[in-house]
Structure formats: C-alpha cells, structure tokens
Design a protein around this motif. Structure first.
Motif, PDB file in Angstrom:
ATOM      1  N   VAL A  97      10.038  23.022   9.371  1.00 36.06           N
ATOM      2  CA  VAL A  97       9.601  22.083   8.342  1.00 36.06           C
ATOM      3  C   VAL A  97       8.078  22.038   8.343  1.00 36.06           C
ATOM      4  CG1 VAL A  97       9.546  19.649   7.703  1.00 36.06           C
ATOM      5  CG2 VAL A  97      11.666  20.693   8.447  1.00 36.06           C
ATOM      6  N   ASP A  98       7.474  22.098   7.174  1.00 35.82           N
ATOM      7  CA  ASP A  98       6.022  21.992   7.066  1.00 35.82           C
ATOM      8  C   ASP A  98       5.610  20.582   7.438  1.00 35.82           C
ATOM      9  OD1 ASP A  98       3.386  21.960   6.462  1.00 35.82           O
ATOM     10  OD2 ASP A  98       3.585  22.561   4.370  1.00 35.82           O
ATOM     11  N   PRO A  99       4.744  20.411   8.457  1.00 35.99           N
ATOM     12  CA  PRO A  99       4.340  19.060   8.845  1.00 35.99           C
ATOM     13  C   PRO A  99       3.640  18.309   7.730  1.00 35.99           C
ATOM     14  CG  PRO A  99       3.555  20.694  10.444  1.00 35.99           C
ATOM     15  CD  PRO A  99       4.132  21.445   9.297  1.00 35.99           C
ATOM     16  N   ARG A 100       3.130  19.042   6.737  1.00 33.26           N
ATOM     17  CA  ARG A 100       2.434  18.399   5.630  1.00 33.26           C
ATOM     18  C   ARG A 100       3.357  18.216   4.423  1.00 33.26           C
ATOM     19  NH1 ARG A 100      -0.505  22.069   8.190  1.00 33.26           N
ATOM     20  NH2 ARG A 100      -2.565  21.546   9.006  1.00 33.26           N
ATOM     21  N   ALA A 101       4.680  18.328   4.640  1.00 35.26           N
ATOM     22  CA  ALA A 101       5.639  18.217   3.536  1.00 35.26           C
ATOM     23  C   ALA A 101       5.557  16.831   2.917  1.00 35.26           C
ATOM     24  CB  ALA A 101       7.048  18.494   4.047  1.00 35.26           C
ATOM     25  N   ALA A 102       6.143  16.705   1.729  1.00 39.06           N
ATOM     26  CA  ALA A 102       6.083  15.442   0.979  1.00 39.06           C
ATOM     27  C   ALA A 102       6.721  14.316   1.769  1.00 39.06           C
ATOM     28  CB  ALA A 102       6.786  15.624  -0.355  1.00 39.06           C
ATOM     29  N   SER A 103       6.149  13.130   1.633  1.00 36.81           N
ATOM     30  CA  SER A 103       6.642  11.942   2.319  1.00 36.81           C
ATOM     31  C   SER A 103       7.706  11.256   1.485  1.00 36.81           C
ATOM     32  CB  SER A 103       5.459  10.992   2.571  1.00 36.81           C
ATOM     33  OG  SER A 103       5.915   9.706   2.867  1.00 36.81           O
ATOM     34  N   PRO A 104       8.675  10.590   2.134  1.00 37.81           N
ATOM     35  CA  PRO A 104       9.656   9.821   1.377  1.00 37.81           C
ATOM     36  C   PRO A 104       9.019   8.648   0.633  1.00 37.81           C
ATOM     37  CG  PRO A 104       9.890   9.444   3.741  1.00 37.81           C
ATOM     38  CD  PRO A 104       8.963  10.590   3.574  1.00 37.81           C
ATOM     39  N   LEU A 105       7.788   8.294   0.994  1.00 36.42           N
ATOM     40  CA  LEU A 105       7.106   7.205   0.292  1.00 36.42           C
ATOM     41  C   LEU A 105       6.317   7.685  -0.917  1.00 36.42           C
ATOM     42  CD1 LEU A 105       5.719   5.126   3.315  1.00 36.42           C
ATOM     43  CD2 LEU A 105       7.803   4.751   2.004  1.00 36.42           C
ATOM     44  N   ASP A 106       6.219   9.032  -1.072  1.00 41.49           N
ATOM     45  CA  ASP A 106       5.403   9.538  -2.172  1.00 41.49           C
ATOM     46  C   ASP A 106       5.983   9.174  -3.532  1.00 41.49           C
ATOM     47  OD1 ASP A 106       3.682  10.583  -0.360  1.00 41.49           O
ATOM     48  OD2 ASP A 106       4.426  12.639  -0.473  1.00 41.49           O
ATOM     49  N   GLY A 107       7.279   9.027  -3.618  1.00 46.31           N
ATOM     50  CA  GLY A 107       7.902   8.775  -4.916  1.00 46.31           C
ATOM     51  C   GLY A 107       8.004   7.314  -5.291  1.00 46.31           C
ATOM     52  N   ILE A 108       7.469   6.396  -4.487  1.00 40.97           N
ATOM     53  CA  ILE A 108       7.573   4.975  -4.803  1.00 40.97           C
ATOM     54  C   ILE A 108       6.205   4.427  -5.171  1.00 40.97           C
ATOM     55  CG2 ILE A 108       9.561   4.707  -3.278  1.00 40.97           C
ATOM     56  CD1 ILE A 108       7.779   3.461  -1.219  1.00 40.97           C
ATOM     57  N   GLY A 109       6.210   3.256  -5.741  1.00 39.60           N
ATOM     58  CA  GLY A 109       4.985   2.669  -6.240  1.00 39.60           C
ATOM     59  C   GLY A 109       4.006   2.302  -5.136  1.00 39.60           C
ATOM     60  N   LEU A 110       2.737   2.178  -5.539  1.00 37.50           N
ATOM     61  CA  LEU A 110       1.665   1.882  -4.606  1.00 37.50           C
ATOM     62  C   LEU A 110       1.031   0.553  -4.981  1.00 37.50           C
ATOM     63  CD1 LEU A 110       0.086   3.254  -2.230  1.00 37.50           C
ATOM     64  CD2 LEU A 110      -1.560   4.017  -3.945  1.00 37.50           C
ATOM     65  N   ILE A 111       0.695  -0.250  -3.976  1.00 37.66           N
ATOM     66  CA  ILE A 111       0.028  -1.519  -4.228  1.00 37.66           C
ATOM     67  C   ILE A 111      -1.205  -1.604  -3.336  1.00 37.66           C
ATOM     68  CG2 ILE A 111       1.484  -2.741  -2.567  1.00 37.66           C
ATOM     69  CD1 ILE A 111       1.198  -5.233  -4.297  1.00 37.66           C
ATOM     70  N   GLU A 112      -2.345  -1.953  -3.953  1.00 41.44           N
ATOM     71  CA  GLU A 112      -3.574  -2.076  -3.190  1.00 41.44           C
ATOM     72  C   GLU A 112      -3.567  -3.381  -2.387  1.00 41.44           C
ATOM     73  OE1 GLU A 112      -5.759   0.230  -2.925  1.00 41.44           O
ATOM     74  OE2 GLU A 112      -4.957   1.580  -4.474  1.00 41.44           O
ATOM     75  N   ARG A 113      -4.414  -3.429  -1.373  1.00 45.43           N
ATOM     76  CA  ARG A 113      -4.451  -4.621  -0.533  1.00 45.43           C
ATOM     77  C   ARG A 113      -4.942  -5.838  -1.306  1.00 45.43           C
ATOM     78  NH1 ARG A 113      -5.066  -3.727   5.808  1.00 45.43           N
ATOM     79  NH2 ARG A 113      -3.961  -1.761   5.971  1.00 45.43           N
ATOM     80  N   ASP A 114      -5.918  -5.645  -2.171  1.00 45.44           N
ATOM     81  CA  ASP A 114      -6.388  -6.778  -2.963  1.00 45.44           C
ATOM     82  C   ASP A 114      -5.286  -7.287  -3.881  1.00 45.44           C
ATOM     83  OD1 ASP A 114      -8.802  -6.506  -1.747  1.00 45.44           O
ATOM     84  OD2 ASP A 114      -9.724  -5.352  -3.383  1.00 45.44           O
ATOM     85  N   GLY A 115      -4.538  -6.361  -4.446  1.00 42.47           N
ATOM     86  CA  GLY A 115      -3.451  -6.767  -5.330  1.00 42.47           C
ATOM     87  C   GLY A 115      -2.318  -7.434  -4.588  1.00 42.47           C
ATOM     88  N   LEU A 116      -2.143  -7.104  -3.291  1.00 41.73           N
ATOM     89  CA  LEU A 116      -1.083  -7.732  -2.516  1.00 41.73           C
ATOM     90  C   LEU A 116      -1.323  -9.224  -2.395  1.00 41.73           C
ATOM     91  CD1 LEU A 116       1.429  -7.570  -0.704  1.00 41.73           C
ATOM     92  CD2 LEU A 116      -0.107  -7.072   1.225  1.00 41.73           C
ATOM     93  N   GLY A 117      -2.559  -9.618  -2.174  1.00 37.74           N
ATOM     94  CA  GLY A 117      -2.862 -11.044  -2.062  1.00 37.74           C
ATOM     95  C   GLY A 117      -2.521 -11.801  -3.328  1.00 37.74           C
ATOM     96  N   GLU A 118      -2.828 -11.203  -4.480  1.00 37.47           N
ATOM     97  CA  GLU A 118      -2.512 -11.860  -5.756  1.00 37.47           C
ATOM     98  C   GLU A 118      -1.001 -11.979  -5.937  1.00 37.47           C
ATOM     99  OE1 GLU A 118      -4.398  -9.589  -8.738  1.00 37.47           O
ATOM    100  OE2 GLU A 118      -6.455  -9.992  -8.038  1.00 37.47           O
ATOM    101  N   ARG A 119      -0.258 -10.918  -5.572  1.00 32.98           N
ATOM    102  CA  ARG A 119       1.200 -10.970  -5.714  1.00 32.98           C
ATOM    103  C   ARG A 119       1.794 -12.013  -4.779  1.00 32.98           C
ATOM    104  NH1 ARG A 119       3.683  -6.286  -7.763  1.00 32.98           N
ATOM    105  NH2 ARG A 119       5.647  -7.386  -7.329  1.00 32.98           N
ATOM    106  N   LEU A 120       1.244 -12.153  -3.574  1.00 32.09           N
ATOM    107  CA  LEU A 120       1.758 -13.157  -2.644  1.00 32.09           C
ATOM    108  C   LEU A 120       1.490 -14.572  -3.146  1.00 32.09           C
ATOM    109  CD1 LEU A 120       0.749 -11.565   0.786  1.00 32.09           C
ATOM    110  CD2 LEU A 120       3.066 -11.833  -0.101  1.00 32.09           C
TER     111      LEU A 120
END
Length: 904
Positions: A3-26
């Motif tokens: 397996v290529d150690p640099r293969a795609a991550s299972p998290l690559d296909g899900i949404g991303l949230i920035e840390r600043d945006g996390l505070g607003e969502r909380l």
C-alpha cells in the motif's frame, strides 16, 4: 502488493471545517456539532480555546461545548452497558496483559525465548494489529515466530471463552460499529486523527449510517517557513530549548509554548533536569521541593519508580524474599514508612549491614537489628497460604499499615495522588482473580510489581502554558511558539520496527505502523508539515554531535538547515548561587578546629598522624568527627578481612613459638600442621563474625591462598639470624598485669595508642620493628618528607634501642622484608641507611631518628593546634581515594582534583 503510504485518506472525501468556524458553529443554537478528538489533550485545548473566545466576548457563563475524546465517549458507553447488564464483561488492560504472559509462559518449551515478558508484549501488540486491520487468523506461517504467534493467539482466544470475557480490542471495534446509533442525525467533527487509525473508515461509516454528518477539523494555519538551530550536543540542544522557552514565556506571558521531542522517553530525565534548572531553579531549595513546575511533561513515569510506591514494593519484598543491599539501603533511608523517631536508627542499620558484609537482607535480618519497633511486629509474608489476588491485596494493605507506610509526615499533593494511584492499582490487581487464581506470596508480589511498572503515572498539576510533548501527543495541537528537538538524520525519520510475529510483507501491504522505512518516512513527512502549520514561530533543532559521532540534520528539514543558527547558551546559575548573591554573610577562617583534649588519648593512633600528613581536614573529619564512607560489600573477604586474618595468624604462631629457634626446629610437616591450624582457627572466627563474606567454599579457597603465602614468608623467616619475638600486637597473655594503658605513648603534645605488629630482639641485643603489609605497596616513610605511612617511624621513636624498621610484604609475588637499619646485617633484604638515597646524608642512625622525630613532631603540633585546613598534600593523588569530597568541597577549591577524578 504494498500500500502506498501516501494513499488517499478516508477523511479526504468528507467536509472540512476551519478552527475559527468551529467556534461559531459551537455557539449556534441549532445543529451544534459534537467534536470527537483523537486525544484528551487535544480535547482540552479545544475546550480552552472555546472558553478563551467566550471570555474575550465578555461572557461570564456559557454552555460546556460537546468536545471530548473518542476514548472517553467509548468508556462512558461501556459503563452504561455494564450498569444495564448488557453484553459480556470485557477484559481489563491488566487482565489482557496477564493473559498474554500466561499464554506465552505455558508455551516456553515449544519456543525458546530470551525474554518472555517482551515476547508477550509483542504478541499482544500483534493481536491488536490483527484485530484493528481485520486480519483473519491463523496467519500464513512463514517463520517460527509467526507459527508461535498462531498457537498463542488460539490459546488466548480459548482462555477468553473459558472466562466468558470479551477481548477489549474486538469489543472496541464493535462499539465503533454501533456508535452511529448512539449519535443519530448529528454533525460530528473529527479532530487530530493523524496518523489515521485503521478503524477510522469504520467510524466514519458508522456515523454516516446513523444519519450523522461527518466533518474534519482543519489542521490549523497555513504552512510557514520555520527556523533552524544546530546545537553542539544533545545536552546543549536541551539547554538552548530551555532558554528559548524562558525568553518566550517572559516576553509574552500567557502564550502557548510547545516543545516536541520525538524520543521523549529516552531524554525525559535530562530534559527535566535542565528545564528545572532554567525555568524553576527554586526547586533546588528543599523548602520548595513540592512547588509546581511551570511546564507540563506529557510522558509520565512508571508508578513503580515513584518514591512512595517503590518503598511499598520494597517493604513487601522484604517480607517475602528479601532485597539486595542497594534496595535495602534505599528502603531503610526512605521517609515513607516507620516512625520519624526511628529514621536515624534505620539509617544506622544500613551502615551496620554494609560493615557486616550483607549482600542480601531479609525480614529476620532487619528484625535482629532492632532499629524499628514496627519491624519486630511484622509477620513473614512468604509463609502465608496461597490466596487469590483480592485476598493478597488485603493482606498487603494490612502488612503495609503495620510497617507504618506511607510514613508519619503529611503527604504533599504529588504524594497524595501517588497514594490514590496505588490504591487504584491494588484494586486492578485484586480484580485479576479470574485470570490468575490462587497464588503464593511471591507470585502475587511479582504480578503487582509488573502492574506498577507498566502503569504510567503523572501527577495532575495546575494548567500551564508550556507543554513538552512526544510526536503523537502533539498531533492536532496549535501553539504560539513551537520548538522541535532531535531532528537529526539518525532519528528523524525513525527506522522501521516491524512486529516479528506478523509476516513482514503483510504488514507492509496493509500499511501497519512502523512496518517499513517508507511507512515511517511518510508519517514523518506529515508530522513535519503539520509542525510548520502549528505555530507562527517554529524552530527545528538538531545536535551536531552525539558523543564522538557527528550528526547531520534530517533531510526533511533541509530548507531550515541551510540557514540554521548555531550557538552555545550560557549555563544556568544554580539556585543556591543566586540566593548567595542576595544574602549577607559573615565570613571567618575555618582552617582551625577546636583544640583536641590533650589530657586524653586522641583517637586514630598512627593513622591520625598519616592522615594529617595527607590532608589536615581528612584527619580532623575522619578521627574527630567520625566521618566515613559507607562500605560497599562484595562477594568474599575484602582487603581488610585478609589483613586482619593474616595479622592474627602470625600473632597466634609467634605467641606459641616466641623465638627463631623454635621455628627452625620444626620440620616441614610440623610447620604445615601449625600453620594450617592457625589459619583454620582464624578463618572460622572471621566466618562466625561475618558469615555473609565467608561462605564455606570461600573459606576453603582463602585457607589455600593464605597457607601458601605464609609458608613462603615463614621460609624466609627461617633464614634470618637468630631472634626472639619481644612484643606482639596483642598483649601477652602470660603478663596478667598488661592493660590497655600500656599501649599509650606520648609523642610531643599527643597521647597516642600504639601497637606495633612485632618487635624482634636479635641475639646481639639489637631490636627490629616489623609492620605487616598485605596491601599494595606505598612509598615507605623513610622516603617521604611528610610521611603518609608513619607507623614504623612512630614505633621506632616511642621505643628505646630500635636499630631497624621494616615492612613484612605479604602479597602474592612480593613476599619479603623491605626496610632500613643502622646496619645491613639485621635481616635479609634490610638495607643500611647509608645505602638509601633519601637517608645517606644523615650523620648517623640517631641523627636520622632525630630527623624523623622533627617531621612527625610538626604533624603532631598541627593536630594539637587543631589545624584542619583543606590542603591535600597532592591534590590529584591524595583526593583520589578519599570519600570526604562532599564535606571539604575540594572540587570548588582545587578543580584539578575533580579533573583528575573525572579522568580516572
């Protein structure tokens, strides 16, 4: 196929949230996300960030954000299931480790192991990897190690079934598969899962199947250029990091500072020593020993290494099988047991045990010393009947209570937390009954000690802004300033460490951690990139050398290495030096001690004069203060033992013979019988006094050695001109009027107790003083202007009509006389003083005696005046075999003494 150690991550296909945006969502009233963190430390940081943001907005009260680690969530679910009686019980970590130990121990005949404990640890790790990577067992057996693991795994699973218990790793995966049902229809934010665990796709799928929206928390800011710093050595690297941390903390109070150390476990002790010196030197003050550190170290220490628990385990071991001498000394001087009033008597017991030559100490030995009333009341543990762990936990607790553990003094915060951790450890040990069953005391204590060694303990401390972390603990964290240490080409990226019980190809194909160099390289690259994003200021460090071995920077930080800074930070000032600079002192010369009482005999005899010649302070500290180093016993008789036995054997023989004629009249057989009887008698007497050093086998060997040596000496004695032994070291039994006062001699202002080994009178009336020497030869006193071995001179000067002095050298390879006299015909190997380079200038034997009297009179006068200055005769040589450095502070007064000690 790997397996290529640099293969795609299972998290690559899900949404991303920035840390600043996390505070607003909380802050949102609806759709407030739940944050699942890879570590409790990251969860704490995110909670702290949220609280800081709320306080910055002027809020005084706010709802606790749903931020927690995944492990905490799974633990809570397990507790709920247990309370409801749902499912089977799960093996605890301690039970799991013990099961693997038992499984491996049972198969020792099938597979030779050098270290069973390490094999069990690696087998348990191989089982965990197989479960987490969903590998079916048995594995393809391509090596004896894999075959052994297949058998062990089968036995382990069978034991789990018999106990009706679940394996914790299999149970954990089932919990992950059903986690989506417990968190339906929510927004879940995953934070810090790097490196990504193999079960992460199952977690994402479980949450999504439960109707939850899964997001990934962004790593932080953008990648920034870091600085490079090259230190001259690992020690200087730590010192530079400590100074850098101090400067940042003082310049920006409240800033979050991180120190990442890839090999933190190996460098923990050195790091704490240096950081304590630079950041909290007040810890050197005994009054501040429990003060809090301004930094937090993520890696704790084994619970067994804490003073409180080490004392408990040593006490229990004393009652079961005994301790070796260093451990017994540590126990006797520990403040964590007994009464405060008995601490000095226990310390004195340590001294006595060393002097008696004990190498191992058990409970009866301690009780015989009578140093502590509590010891006398302790019953032996080894004789108690077998019991299950829960019963042993109760017995151990009661036994420790009788011993006065954990001591009479109040516990500080760290000790109190350690005590609570010990009680929790006993509870875990007591729960091992289903796995361990009834065992004797020794097996129970061995298991408890293993648990204490495997449990990592770190006392809780107030929140601090300086964090010292390993690589995995730093994942996902952000800082205001970050410094990473140890990034040399030998340690970063780390070498691969595949598990020996899983086929290597399978590990590489599935991408198991540490399976290959490529796997480690990919992980190190991701970590290095994450560090560049973790703080506005980042410094990458490495040492230029490690001992005599040159090091290069890691190729992963080549950009930083090209423009790296170098430097040697100043050593931190010791706290006592800082306190001294602020204090007011009254100074007085201490070269002189109070005068000794000259109306009484001064202790030390000839050795007092010799030590005064070597160093006045040594003479004062040794003979007037009674200072001496603790003995370090070894196997068999030591040099002092051999010297004492030799002296007594010769004294016994000459007390019987009394003159040369009797010796000469003995045939070889009679001489051997007399010599053998005297040697056996004295060795048995010594064996009775110190049986620890004189085991029967060693007595036989010593008898052979001493018999051969003294046979050579007595053969030389036969060749001497006729003589009569006029005086021996011991007082003559025939003279009932002889008392101890007969050994007193006045020399100058001093009364000394002098007992020459032997004085012979030749037939022509001349007298010869003989001193037995069984050790290595030193410079004889007639060649020494300030004699360090003045015995012969003192004996000659305090007796009348002495015509010669000689050492009887009794050492293998150097048996014979070594001396000088008025004439050369006193005995073989005695030289006339006119033939000696250092004495030939004397106008006569009496004049030479007058010279010696003047030299020794000077030393006696110094003692009478109380001269005790730290002025060794030869700083390099005189201090080499001295044990008083802590008292005289010679290393500060004469650095050459310390330099010579370091060189040797």
């Amino acid at each position: 196929m790997s397996v290529d150690p640099r293969a795609a991550s299972p998290l690559d296909g899900i949404g991303l949230i920035e840390r600043d945006g996390l505070g607003e969502r909380l802050d949102g009233a609806s759709d407030r996300p739940t944050v699942l963190c890879a570590s409790p430390r990251l969860a704490q940081q995110l909670q702290a960030d949220y609280a800081h943001a709320q306080a910055a907005r002027g809020r005084r009260v706010w709802d606790t954000p749903p931020i927690r680690s995944l492990e905490a969530l799974l633990t809570d679910r397990a507790a709920e299931a247990f309370a409801k009686g749902v499912g089977r019980d799960v093996l605890s970590t301690a039970e799991c480790v013990l099961l693997w130990r038992l499984v491996v121990a049972e198969a020792r005949e099938d597979f030779t192991l050098l270290r069973e404990g390490e094999a069990a640890r690696l087998a348990a790790e191989a089982w965990r990897l197989c479960v987490e990577y969903d590998v079916s067992l048995p594995l393809h057996a391509g090596s004896p190690e894999v075959e052994a693991f297949n058998r062990w795994a089968q036995a382990y699973r069978a034991r789990c079934r018999r106990l009706d218990r679940d394996d914790p790793h299999e149970w954990r995966l089932r919990q992950i598969d059903t986690l989506g049902q417990a968190l339906p229809g929510r927004t879940i934010v995953l934070a810090g899962f790097d490196p990504e665990p193999p079960w992460l796709p199952r977690l994402v799928a479980s949450l999504q199947n439960g109707g939850s929206t899964v997001l990934r928390l962004a790593d932080g800011g953008s990648e920034r250029p870091a600085q490079g710093y090259c230190a001259s050595s690992p020690e200087q690297e730590l010192l530079a990091a400590a100074h850098w941390t101090r400067e940042r903390a003082l310049a920006q109070p409240g800033s979050r500072i991180g120190i990442v150390v890839p090999d933190l476990g190996a460098r923990r002790a050195d790091l704490m020593r240096i950081f304590d010196q630079v950041l909290c030197s007040s810890l050197d003050d005994l009054a501040s020993s429990s003060a809090s550190r301004p930094y937090n170290l993520s890696l704790g220490q084994p619970l067994s290494d804490t003073g409180l628990v080490r004392c408990a385990l040593q006490l229990l071991q004393t009652g079961i099988g005994g301790l070796d001498l260093p451990a017994a000394g540590s126990l006797l001087c520990s403040p964590y047991w007994g009464d405060d009033d008995s601490r000095m008597s226990r310390a004195n017991s340590d001294r006595l045990l060393r002097e008696q030559g004990h190498l191992r100490i058990d409970l009866p030995t301690l009780q015989a010393l009578g140093s502590d009333a509590r010891i006398a009341r302790l019953p032996p543990l080894a004789s108690q009947r077998r019991a299950d762990p829960e019963q042993w936990a109760e017995r151990f607790t009661e036994w420790l209570d009788l011993a006065g553990w954990p001591g009479a003094r109040p516990l500080d915060s760290a000790d109190f937390q350690t005590l609570e951790a010990w009680r929790d450890l006993l509870a875990s040990f007591g729960a091992l009954g289903d796995v361990l069953g009834p065992v004797p005391a020794s097996a129970a204590l061995a298991q408890l000690s293993r648990l204490a060694g495997e449990r990592v303990f770190q006392p809780q401390s107030p929140p601090v802004n300086i964090q010292v972390l390993g690589v995995s603990e730093a994942a996902g964290l952000s800082f205001d300033a970050l410094r990473v240490l140890g990034l040399d080409d030998e340690h970063w990226p780390p070498a691969g460490r595949p598990n020996p019980f899983i086929p290597f190809e399978l590990q590489r194909r599935l991408g198991m951690p540490h399976a290959s160099t490529a796997q480690e390289l990919a992980w190190a690259e991701r970590s290095t990139q994450a560090w560049r994003r973790a703080a506005p200021e980042v410094v990458f460090c490495w040492p230029a050398t490690d001992g005599d071995r040159p090091l290069l920077p890691s190729p992963l930080i080549q950009a930083e290495a090209d423009g790296a800074q170098t430097g040697t930070p100043a050593q931190p000032a010791d706290h006592w030096r800082e306190a001294r600079a602020l204090a007011q002192f009254e100074t007085f010369a201490d070269h002189y001690a109070p005068h000794p009482d000259l109306a009484r005999p001064v202790p030390g005899g000839t050795r007092l004069i010799g030590d005064q010649a070597t160093c006045p302070f040594r003479a004062f500290a040794t003979h007037r203060l009674g200072a001496k180093a603790l003995e370090q016993p070894g196997y068999g008789p030591n040099a002092i033992d051999r010297g004492v036995v030799t002296h007594r054997v010769l004294e016994t023989l000459w007390r019987q013979w009394r003159d040369h004629a009797t010796l000469a009249s003995l045939d070889d057989a009679a001489l051997d019988r007399a010599l053998g009887a005297a040697v056996d008698t004295e060795l048995q007497r010594m064996a009775t006094r110190a049986p620890q050093r004189f085991a029967p086998t060693l007595v036989r060997l010593e008898a052979e050695r001493l018999g051969t040596l003294l046979r050579q000496w007595l053969t030389l004695e036969r060749e001497r001109p006729p003589f009569t032994v006029e005086r021996l070291e011991g007082r003559m039994e025939a003279d009932a009027a002889t008392t101890a006062d007969d050994d007193l001699r006045r020399f100058g202002p001093l009364q000394l107790r002098l007992r020459p080994d032997r004085i012979d009178r030749l037939d022509d009336g001349r007298r010869l003083v003989i001193d037995y020497k069984t050790g290595a030869g030193r410079k004889p006193p007639w060649r020494d202007a300030r004699p360090e071995e003045p015995q012969l001179l003192l004996y000659a000067l305090t007796e009348s009509g002495i015509d010669g002095i000689a050492y009887a050298r009794l050492r293998a390879g150097t048996v014979g006389l070594d001396g000088i006299g008025a004439d050369a015909d006193l005995a073989p190997q005695i030289r006339a003083y006119t033939d000696e380079r250092d004495t030939r200038d004397a106008s006569g034997w009496d004049a030479l005696m007058g010279r010696w009297r003047g030299e020794l009179q000077t030393l006696a006068d110094e003692i009478a005046r109380g001269l005790a200055s730290v002025t060794p005769k030869h700083p390099r040589q005189s201090c080499r075999d001295c044990s008083l450095h802590a008292l005289c502070r010679i290393r500060e007064l004469a650095p050459e003494a310390a330099d010579d000690e370091a060189a040797t």
